[in-house]
Design a protein around this motif. Structure first.
Motif, short mmCIF file in Angstrom:
data_model
loop_
_atom_site.label_atom_id
_atom_site.label_comp_id
_atom_site.label_asym_id
_atom_site.label_seq_id
_atom_site.Cartn_x
_atom_site.Cartn_y
_atom_site.Cartn_z
N ILE A 156 24.00 103.01 27.54
CA ILE A 156 23.72 103.17 26.12
C ILE A 156 24.65 101.41 25.43
O ILE A 156 25.81 101.50 25.80
N ALA A 157 23.94 100.39 24.92
CA ALA A 157 24.73 99.79 24.00
C ALA A 157 24.27 99.77 22.99
O ALA A 157 23.48 99.21 21.66
N HIS A 158 26.40 99.75 22.12
CA HIS A 158 27.83 99.97 23.34
C HIS A 158 28.16 101.05 22.56
O HIS A 158 28.24 102.00 23.34
N LYS A 159 27.56 101.76 20.88
CA LYS A 159 28.23 102.95 20.40
C LYS A 159 27.27 103.97 20.23
O LYS A 159 26.72 103.54 19.89
N ALA A 160 27.84 104.83 20.70
CA ALA A 160 26.54 106.33 20.75
C ALA A 160 27.31 107.25 20.07
O ALA A 160 28.32 107.93 20.56
N THR A 161 26.85 108.35 19.18
CA THR A 161 26.62 109.09 18.81
C THR A 161 26.21 110.42 18.56
O THR A 161 25.07 110.12 18.06
N LEU A 220 23.65 119.29 15.28
CA LEU A 220 25.88 119.62 15.63
C LEU A 220 26.07 117.94 16.27
O LEU A 220 25.07 117.60 17.05
N GLU A 221 27.20 117.66 16.00
CA GLU A 221 27.33 116.37 17.09
C GLU A 221 28.08 117.21 18.08
O GLU A 221 29.71 118.02 18.59
N ILE A 222 27.61 116.15 19.33
CA ILE A 222 28.36 117.32 20.62
C ILE A 222 28.70 116.19 21.32
O ILE A 222 30.23 116.74 22.03
N GLY A 223 29.22 115.28 20.99
CA GLY A 223 29.86 114.16 21.20
C GLY A 223 29.44 112.51 21.11
O GLY A 223 28.78 112.91 20.26
N SER A 224 30.88 112.10 21.65
CA SER A 224 30.11 110.73 21.36
C SER A 224 30.74 109.12 22.65
O SER A 224 31.70 110.00 23.26
N PHE A 225 30.26 108.47 23.04
CA PHE A 225 30.89 107.32 24.10
C PHE A 225 31.06 106.18 23.36
O PHE A 225 30.05 105.17 22.49
N HIS A 226 31.51 105.33 23.83
CA HIS A 226 31.45 103.75 23.66
C HIS A 226 31.75 103.13 25.16
O HIS A 226 32.80 103.11 25.58
N GLY A 227 30.05 102.46 25.26
CA GLY A 227 30.19 102.11 26.84
C GLY A 227 29.02 101.22 27.46
O GLY A 227 30.03 100.25 27.93
N ALA A 228 28.08 101.43 26.99
CA ALA A 228 27.12 99.69 27.13
C ALA A 228 27.54 100.51 28.88
O ALA A 228 25.55 100.65 29.18
N PHE A 229 27.52 99.63 29.54
CA PHE A 229 27.31 100.06 31.03
C PHE A 229 28.02 100.96 32.47
O PHE A 229 28.22 100.64 33.27
N LEU A 230 28.24 101.73 31.27
CA LEU A 230 28.96 103.18 31.61
C LEU A 230 28.24 103.81 31.81
O LEU A 230 27.84 104.39 30.99
N PRO A 231 28.04 105.43 32.87
CA PRO A 231 27.22 106.46 32.80
C PRO A 231 28.30 107.61 31.87
O PRO A 231 29.19 107.35 32.32
N PHE A 232 27.69 108.10 31.24
CA PHE A 232 28.05 109.58 30.73
C PHE A 232 27.51 110.98 30.38
O PHE A 232 26.48 109.90 30.48
#
Length: 447
Positions: free
Chosen positions: A87-92, A98-110
């Motif tokens: 996902i590019a680039h920052k996702a919630t 319900l917010e289950i988490g967030s990630f700041h990645g672009a080219f990383l799996p999560f």
């Protein structure tokens, strides 16, 4: 057994949020969806600001994605994860508001644990993506066009009681002491198996290697893993010279590898991949392939395009490989981020050594594990991978960057495969030529 449900390959609901009012207006709630204006549909995977998108091609801001999902009864009482490849680039991420988490990645799996939603009922998934210029996480010193959106796979997967935490294949070519001719290839397979069950596991590992559908190796070995524990198993096999065809870019010979780890109740871990038998070494700035210096005729392999953003269709990637082959290019390197396993596999089939640029970002412990399990370990058997390195334009003399690069070096050297090279230096590896494709023409940047 592992169950997987894909959430990609179809259209999701989509809307831009230029004023950043989605959180305040609770766009993550399903009951608010009918009242959103200018809501449209968008393909996943794709990037919303690709040049072929007339409506959002210049938009760099916040946007939202929505869809529903339901897991089958077989997922109940299991650990269930929601995976995002890219996902590019920052996702919630929200489920049922319900917010289950967030990630700041672009080219990383999560991934996120969503076990409490695996109840055979329909649930509402909302994803808020920040596409503003300052939302990037990775380091880059060159001006590049950024694309935004869900451009990788999205899927739901159950956790198996028996999992493969690491795997590797180390290749050593053995020569006759007198004639110095190649005698056989020694392959060392390593499997780090984890048993998450409440009881001990007893089974076997079977390895089958075929060439043109003819079995070359077919062996079985027992394996025992205590409950809530892990076990490292190493299996060494020899492929004799009469069955041995080495992989090179000129002759990309491939074998079929099938690995099964299971017992009388059935296989629990499956691996079916193409492998190539080759030995890679690095001496100074010289890559050695199968014991001989390899003359690099390289080329940049961009993972983005104006038409498709980061989500280039497979036929476009295939055509690019064909053009590069016609240019006598034998080595590729990505221009940003990391290559997808599909590109790595094609490089192995068509005959290209691959210098894999990894995303230079600070990773948490969980991110490191996901990064290796879902990307690095996933391509470890591919013969095209020569080594891992940082982006060519980055300057490792910067103290903070140098510390980060050293952390990556430790990550690679602590893995199972000692031949998995990571070089934290700027070098063209004595390349003879290095091409960039500009407006359909290949330009040698070393001239």
């Amino acid at each position: 057994m592992e169950d997987v449900i894909s959430l990609t390959g179809e259209l999701w609901r989509f809307a831009v949020d230029p004023n950043g009012e989605g959180i305040e207006q609770e766009w993550f709630l399903q009951e608010n969806q009918p009242y959103l204006e200018e809501k449209t549909r968008i393909a996943v995977p794709s990037c919303w600001n690709r040049r072929s998108s007339t409506e959002f091609k210049d938009y760099e801001g916040v946007a939202w994605y929505w869809r529903t999902f339901r897991t089958p009864k077989s997922f109940s009482n299991k650990k269930v994860f929601l995976f995002f490849a890219q996902i590019a680039h920052k996702a919630t991420i929200y489920i049922d508001g319900l917010e289950i988490g967030s990630f700041h990645g672009a080219f990383l799996p999560f991934k996120f644990d969503i076990s409490k939603f695996a109840d055979n009922n329909t649930h509402f998934l909302a994803i808020r993506i920040d596409g503003k210029p300052d939302a990037n996480r990775y380091i880059s010193t060159e001006k590049v066009t950024e694309y935004f959106g869900i451009f990788g796979e999205v899927y739901i997967r159950t956790e198996k009681t028996l999992t493969l935490e690491e795997r590797s294949m180390e290749t050593v070519l053995r020569y006759d002491e007198i004639s110095h001719k190649l005698n056989f290839a020694e392959l060392t397979f390593s499997f780090y198996v984890k048993n998450a069950a409440e009881e001990d596991y007893t089974g076997e590992i079977s390895i089958k290697i075929t060439r043109d559908y003819v079995p070359v190796i077919n062996i079985k070995r027992p394996i025992d893993v205590l409950k809530k524990n892990s076990r490292l198993s190493k299996i060494v096999v020899h492929i004799n010279k009469e069955d041995l065809e080495l992989w090179t870019p000129k002759s990309p010979n491939l074998y079929k590898l099938s690995v099964r780890i299971g017992n009388d109740e059935g296989g629990m871990i499956y691996i079916d991949e193409n492998i190539g038998i080759r030995e890679i070494n690095v001496i100074g700035e010289q890559i050695m392939l199968n014991g001989a210096p390899f003359e690099i005729q390289g080329g940049d392999f961009p993972i983005d395009s104006e038409k498709y953003g980061y989500s280039n269709p497979r036929i476009d990637i295939l055509d690019r490989f064909k053009r590069m082959k016609n240019q006598n290019i034998n080595t590729i390197r990505s221009n940003q981020g990391i290559l997808t396993p599909f590109i790595i596999e094609l490089a192995s089939r068509y005959g290209f050594l691959t210098l894999v640029d990894i995303p230079v970002t600070h990773l948490t412990t969980n991110e490191k594990q996901t990064f290796f399990n879902d990307y690095i370990d996933a391509i470890t058997y591919q013969p095209s991978v020569a080594l891992y390195t940082i982006n060519f334009v980055l300057d490792p003399s910067d103290p903070k960057l140098n510390k980060l690069i050293l952390d990556y070096e430790k990550m690679f050297t602590n893995r199972l495969d000692p031949t998995r090279y990571f070089l934290p230096v700027k070098t063209n590896f004595e390349a003879k030529t290095w091409y960039q494709e500009i407006d359909g023409k290949f330009i040698d940047t070393l001239k």
